[in-house]
Design a protein around this motif. Structure first.
Motif, PDB file in Angstrom:
ATOM      1  N   THR A 182      46.842 -47.082 -13.924  1.00 43.94           N
ATOM      2  CA  THR A 182      46.303 -47.039 -12.561  1.00 43.94           C
ATOM      3  C   THR A 182      45.936 -48.437 -12.082  1.00 43.94           C
ATOM      4  O   THR A 182      46.236 -48.825 -10.943  1.00 43.94           O
ATOM      5  CB  THR A 182      45.056 -46.135 -12.508  1.00 43.94           C
ATOM      6  OG1 THR A 182      45.412 -44.819 -12.914  1.00 43.94           O
ATOM      7  CG2 THR A 182      44.468 -46.078 -11.108  1.00 43.94           C
ATOM      8  N   ILE A 183      45.294 -49.213 -12.953  1.00 43.73           N
ATOM      9  CA  ILE A 183      44.912 -50.582 -12.589  1.00 43.73           C
ATOM     10  C   ILE A 183      46.163 -51.426 -12.353  1.00 43.73           C
ATOM     11  O   ILE A 183      46.228 -52.227 -11.411  1.00 43.73           O
ATOM     12  CB  ILE A 183      44.038 -51.203 -13.694  1.00 43.73           C
ATOM     13  CG1 ILE A 183      42.739 -50.407 -13.869  1.00 43.73           C
ATOM     14  CG2 ILE A 183      43.732 -52.661 -13.390  1.00 43.73           C
ATOM     15  CD1 ILE A 183      41.906 -50.276 -12.614  1.00 43.73           C
ATOM     16  N   ALA A 184      47.184 -51.233 -13.194  1.00 38.81           N
ATOM     17  CA  ALA A 184      48.434 -51.976 -13.037  1.00 38.81           C
ATOM     18  C   ALA A 184      49.097 -51.648 -11.696  1.00 38.81           C
ATOM     19  O   ALA A 184      49.556 -52.545 -10.976  1.00 38.81           O
ATOM     20  CB  ALA A 184      49.380 -51.656 -14.195  1.00 38.81           C
ATOM     21  N   SER A 185      49.130 -50.370 -11.338  1.00 42.04           N
ATOM     22  CA  SER A 185      49.730 -49.970 -10.060  1.00 42.04           C
ATOM     23  C   SER A 185      48.938 -50.531  -8.885  1.00 42.04           C
ATOM     24  O   SER A 185      49.504 -51.017  -7.903  1.00 42.04           O
ATOM     25  CB  SER A 185      49.771 -48.439  -9.959  1.00 42.04           C
ATOM     26  OG  SER A 185      50.598 -47.892 -10.956  1.00 42.04           O
ATOM     27  N   ALA A 186      47.611 -50.449  -8.989  1.00 48.24           N
ATOM     28  CA  ALA A 186      46.760 -50.960  -7.916  1.00 48.24           C
ATOM     29  C   ALA A 186      46.948 -52.465  -7.736  1.00 48.24           C
ATOM     30  O   ALA A 186      46.927 -52.977  -6.617  1.00 48.24           O
ATOM     31  CB  ALA A 186      45.296 -50.640  -8.205  1.00 48.24           C
ATOM     32  N   ALA A 187      47.145 -53.184  -8.845  1.00 45.85           N
ATOM     33  CA  ALA A 187      47.335 -54.640  -8.774  1.00 45.85           C
ATOM     34  C   ALA A 187      48.567 -54.979  -7.938  1.00 45.85           C
ATOM     35  O   ALA A 187      48.547 -55.918  -7.132  1.00 45.85           O
ATOM     36  CB  ALA A 187      47.468 -55.228 -10.175  1.00 45.85           C
ATOM     37  N   ILE A 188      49.642 -54.242  -8.117  1.00 43.83           N
ATOM     38  CA  ILE A 188      50.849 -54.470  -7.320  1.00 43.83           C
ATOM     39  C   ILE A 188      50.575 -54.176  -5.844  1.00 43.83           C
ATOM     40  O   ILE A 188      50.899 -54.957  -4.961  1.00 43.83           O
ATOM     41  CB  ILE A 188      52.006 -53.577  -7.817  1.00 43.83           C
ATOM     42  CG1 ILE A 188      52.591 -54.161  -9.093  1.00 43.83           C
ATOM     43  CG2 ILE A 188      53.095 -53.479  -6.770  1.00 43.83           C
ATOM     44  CD1 ILE A 188      53.789 -53.413  -9.598  1.00 43.83           C
ATOM     45  N   ARG A 189      49.948 -53.034  -5.593  1.00 50.18           N
ATOM     46  CA  ARG A 189      49.736 -52.610  -4.194  1.00 50.18           C
ATOM     47  C   ARG A 189      48.817 -53.570  -3.428  1.00 50.18           C
ATOM     48  O   ARG A 189      48.937 -53.726  -2.200  1.00 50.18           O
ATOM     49  CB  ARG A 189      49.146 -51.188  -4.183  1.00 50.18           C
ATOM     50  CG  ARG A 189      48.876 -50.617  -2.793  1.00 50.18           C
ATOM     51  CD  ARG A 189      50.155 -50.527  -1.977  1.00 50.18           C
ATOM     52  NE  ARG A 189      49.896 -50.040  -0.632  1.00 50.18           N
ATOM     53  CZ  ARG A 189      49.461 -50.806   0.375  1.00 50.18           C
ATOM     54  NH1 ARG A 189      49.237 -52.103   0.183  1.00 50.18           N
ATOM     55  NH2 ARG A 189      49.267 -50.295   1.571  1.00 50.18           N
TER      56      ARG A 189
END
Length: 452
Positions: A288-295
């Motif tokens: 989730t943190i990885a996805s949020a970092a991209i967004r």
């Protein structure tokens, strides 16, 4: 360990492949490649086999940014070898291009800046967006699950109808609604909570450092007590946040804040949920943190109160006709979370709890009016049932809402509950949207008409 010739060649090749045109997007050439490779590797390790690779995730997340050149090349060797197998690429050059291509696809960098590669080398498991039921952390008032999907659908409906290309979440919290929308050309996230904004900033700018901590932090009462003392001290509210030039301490504060909410009992960060928390509770949130970092890469983060934020937005942009502004106001009856509004002043008559609510939400409404005067489209969410407050009646909540918005060219809709015990959420806007009703009657009357 000796540095292999292959590693040196890769490093030189990497630098040659990346154009200086990348600078406006990601900065230094070397950093672009390091970030790209590290990010894609870490993400896929976590998504595909977190248990098998958790130690390597930690090791290389730590080594890549700060270790010696020899160790860094060693990390490159391992990571490129794994990624070449993952992509099915024939050589390291193609592996690097695959990494860049994947980052491009999800950060929307212009195609001409990255060499296009044969489709057969594209990732077979592209980076995934954050799930609507999986926010960064669960906090009171989060717009997640069905409510989050409903709010996002309304905002997207308005966006498409009015061709808006700028967006701002004025009181963003965990920014869950923004994480689930396609990107806008200009995006702002603002909140006056320094700990929350520090967490979003670390996720955006230092995701690998945070992921490294998440991969190794123990989940137990002792760690909870340590972070509780860091964030709350001995009080009931968070201690004053001091911005620190020491990046390690900044990341540690973000980790502490995230940890307290991920391990909280019923969203109370001061209480550790020993029955629910397991050894991998924190590790499981890494995707989730990885996805949020991209967004978050193209999002501008601000920290100020909503009134000042709107004033600054008008100052910077003037006409806000291209903007959708989302106001996720605190539920009526939660003024205790806003001490600056609830401050006791000498010589002033003590206000009732209802008077404090009216004072707070009248101030919020004045901010909405300023945004509308600047031609912005506003979307406002509220809860209209008794579950919002322990000291106000349901009639009080709806009466306050009616006094602020009824009969003033607003439109309203309600999230229909799945069962009679579900709280009723409302969305209000100054433009029409799908299934809306003109807000010219009392909330009670509209709810009865809709048979909610």
């Amino acid at each position: 360990m000796n540095v292999s010739k292959n590693s040196v060649r890769i490093d030189e090749e990497i630098q040659l492949q990346v154009s200086v045109k990348f600078k406006p997007f990601l900065g230094d050439k070397k950093k672009i490649i390091t970030v790209s490779i590290r990010y894609v590797y870490l993400y896929h390790m976590v998504m595909d086999s977190p248990k098998q690779h958790s130690n390597k995730i930690l090791k290389y997340a730590k080594e890549m940014p700060s270790s010696s050149e020899t160790e860094r090349f060693s990390a490159y060797d391992y990571i490129l070898d794994w990624l070449s197998q993952y992509y099915g690429a024939e050589n390291n050059s193609l592996t690097v291009k695959c990494c860049l291509k994947e980052i491009q696809l999800h950060q929307k960098i212009h195609e001409s800046l990255i060499p296009l590669i044969n489709p057969k080398y594209h990732s077979n498991t592209p980076l995934k967006p954050v799930s609507s039921t999986d926010p960064i952390c669960a906090r009171p008032g989060n717009k997640s699950g069905n409510i989050g999907d409903w709010v996002v659908d309304i905002i997207e409906d308005i966006r498409n109808e009015h061709k808006c290309d700028k967006y701002s979440s004025v009181l963003c919290g965990t920014a869950n609604e923004a994480l689930h929308m396609p990107e806008y050309s200009t995006e702002y996230l603002n909140d006056n909570d320094p700990y929350m904004m520090n967490l979003l900033s670390v996720i955006k700018n230092r995701p690998f450092d945070l992921i490294a901590k998440m991969a190794e932090v123990p989940v137990n009462k002792g760690t909870h007590k340590k972070y509780l003392n860091m964030i709350y001290g001995s009080g009931n509210t968070p201690v004053k946040f001091h911005y620190d030039k020491n990046k390690e301490r900044t990341v540690e504060k973000a980790m502490g804040y995230l940890y307290l909410y991920l391990t909280a009992f019923r969203q109370n960060p001061k209480s550790f949920d020993s029955s629910r928390c397991k050894d991998d509770t924190i590790k499981n949130r890494i995707p989730t943190i990885a996805s949020a970092a991209i967004r978050l890469q193209h999002t501008i983060l601000k920290r100020t109160d909503c009134e000042r934020f709107i004033e600054n937005l008008i100052k910077d942009h003037g006409d806000l006709s291209d903007f959708i502004l989302y106001f996720d106001f605190p539920y009526i009856g939660t003024e205790k979370y806003y001490p600056s509004v609830n401050a006791k002043k000498k010589g002033k008559k003590k206000e009732t709890k209802k008077e404090l609510c009216v004072k707070l939400h009248t101030k919020f409404k004045e901010t909405v009016d300023k945004a509308i005067e600047a031609k912005a489209i506003v979307v406002i969410s509220y809860r209209v049932t008794i579950g919002t407050s322990h000291h106000l009646g349901e009639n009080d909540v709806r009466e306050i809402l009616d006094s602020l918005y009824r009969g003033q060219q607003f439109y309203i809709d309600f999230k229909r509950p799945d069962n009679p015990n579900t709280q009723i959420e409302a969305v209000i806007s100054n433009v029409r949207f799908k299934n809306c009703n003109k807000y010219d009657k009392n909330v009670d009357d509209i709810i009865k008409k809709l048979k909610i």
